[in-house]
Design an enzyme around this catalytic site. Sequence first.
Site, PDB file in Angstrom:
ATOM      1  N   TYR A   1       0.813  -1.223   0.000  1.00  0.00           N
ATOM      2  CA  TYR A   1       0.000   0.000   0.000  1.00  0.00           C
ATOM      3  C   TYR A   1       0.844   1.271   0.000  1.00  0.00           C
ATOM      4  CZ  TYR A   1      -4.038  -2.964   1.102  1.00  0.00           C
ATOM      5  OH  TYR A   1      -5.020  -3.911   1.066  1.00  0.00           O
TER       6      TYR A   1
ATOM      7  N   LYS B   1       3.966 -15.308   2.238  1.00  0.00           N
ATOM      8  CA  LYS B   1       3.938 -16.083   1.000  1.00  0.00           C
ATOM      9  C   LYS B   1       5.390 -16.375   0.648  1.00  0.00           C
ATOM     10  CE  LYS B   1       1.698 -17.818  -2.582  1.00  0.00           C
ATOM     11  NZ  LYS B   1       0.961 -19.081  -2.476  1.00  0.00           N
TER      12      LYS B   1
ATOM     13  N   ASP C   1      -2.392 -18.248   1.431  1.00  0.00           N
ATOM     14  CA  ASP C   1      -3.512 -18.940   0.768  1.00  0.00           C
ATOM     15  C   ASP C   1      -4.079 -20.047   1.647  1.00  0.00           C
ATOM     16  OD1 ASP C   1      -0.991 -19.966   0.358  1.00  0.00           O
ATOM     17  OD2 ASP C   1      -1.304 -20.563  -1.715  1.00  0.00           O
TER      18      ASP C   1
ATOM     19  N   ASP D   1      -5.280  -7.015   5.741  1.00  0.00           N
ATOM     20  CA  ASP D   1      -6.494  -6.314   5.316  1.00  0.00           C
ATOM     21  C   ASP D   1      -7.536  -7.347   4.890  1.00  0.00           C
ATOM     22  OD1 ASP D   1      -8.217  -4.337   4.614  1.00  0.00           O
ATOM     23  OD2 ASP D   1      -7.081  -3.613   2.887  1.00  0.00           O
TER      24      ASP D   1
ATOM     25  N   ASP E   1     -10.809  -9.101   7.486  1.00  0.00           N
ATOM     26  CA  ASP E   1     -12.212  -8.976   7.037  1.00  0.00           C
ATOM     27  C   ASP E   1     -12.855 -10.362   6.959  1.00  0.00           C
ATOM     28  OD1 ASP E   1     -12.265  -6.256   6.849  1.00  0.00           O
ATOM     29  OD2 ASP E   1     -13.021  -6.216   4.783  1.00  0.00           O
TER      30      ASP E   1
END
Length: 366
Positions: free
Chosen positions: A141, A189, A221, A245, A249
């Site tokens: 970001y 990852k 994942d 993020d 959620d």
Amino acid sequence: MRLKIAVLAGDGIGPEVTREAVNILKAVAELGSHDFTFHEGLIGGIAITTHGSPLPTATLDMALESDAVLLGAVGDNKFNALPPDKRPEAGLLQIRQALGGYANLRPSIAYKPLAGSSPLRPEVTEGTDMLFVRELLGGLYFGAPRWWNRETGESINTMRYTKAEVTRVARVAFELARGRRKKVTSVDKANVLEVSQLWRDTVTEVGKEYPDVTLEHQLVDSMAMHIMNTPRNFDVVLTENLFGDILSDEAGVITGSLGMLPSATIGGAVNLYEPVHGSAPDIAGQGKANPLGAILTAAMVLRHSANLEADATAVEQAVRKVLDAGYRTADIARGSSQVVSTQEMGKLVHQALVEDIDRRQSMHAV
Ligand code: NAD
């Protein structure tokens, strides 16, 4: 205990839920003879209307002089035509940046009486109590270069972390795990990304300072699947910005309503506390908003800015007690539950909290 709290209620349901959260903090202050002071400021749409800016200088100065900032929500449809940097939401981004918190904390808890509110089966969610620690100032970001060339049809964002950035947020996760079930799950990852290899190496190194805390690594994942299949296996979940993020959620679904989710952003000049939900213009002014996310956010103020762990737990227990007794706001109501307004829910939690603190104090006196 002295605590100067900036209260930025914002727009829509922000003022409705923040009022209830402040009442809870006032009760804790009164019962424990703490010196909490509350200083109101404008942010978001209301600040644009009054001062022409979503984050007026007076609000920012006041926030920076406080020990904690309690924010409601921002957003008002009437400003939708404005460019993004002039809209109410810009105030939120600006204050987050100015306060500089790098560790975003988001608990995800399955409350037993709300089992029917989550789309997941109760036997899957039962017993879940996890805390996300998401790095908030780095990663994809914020990394440079970043651009979109419309002519060539090419764009780029950069995932970048330094060892120092990973170390400081990892320490937050391990410290918090020490006060919980002593387990950290670090998400990355590392099988594909060099940034994740740095992340994994650094977290492993920091983990050696905390031999009492179990550390495991998960690829993002498979973590997305584990959260849905076996959420109760996790305690503290440490992630970089983008992964956190998305996964926090996803984990929010376990609790069952956006109105139940608190958050805190720590590590900067001043800690920032806000419920996860937005200004909910569809229900604003109707007394329908669930104030429990804001009240649980107040509990985080007590835990992370006032160091009043027993009182933070008491607020969380009061919320559980009210839910156990069958009271619900409309968003979490099912079947035979008793539907109450925002204010009534706030009062019920207040009452349960006062009873609990009184009981503890009288036990202490005996
Ligand atoms: P939202 O979170 O405001 O609402 C999404 C849905 O959840 C709505 O149906 C709403 O009624 C419901 N809901 C949210 N909070 C609730 C609560 N406490 N009790 C009961 N129901 C609740 O998200 P949105 O509709 O996408 O956005 C509305 C406005 O809020 C927009 O302007 C958006 O930019 C802004 N927003 C602000 C924040 C923030 O201040 N942190 C976060 C998200 C969205």
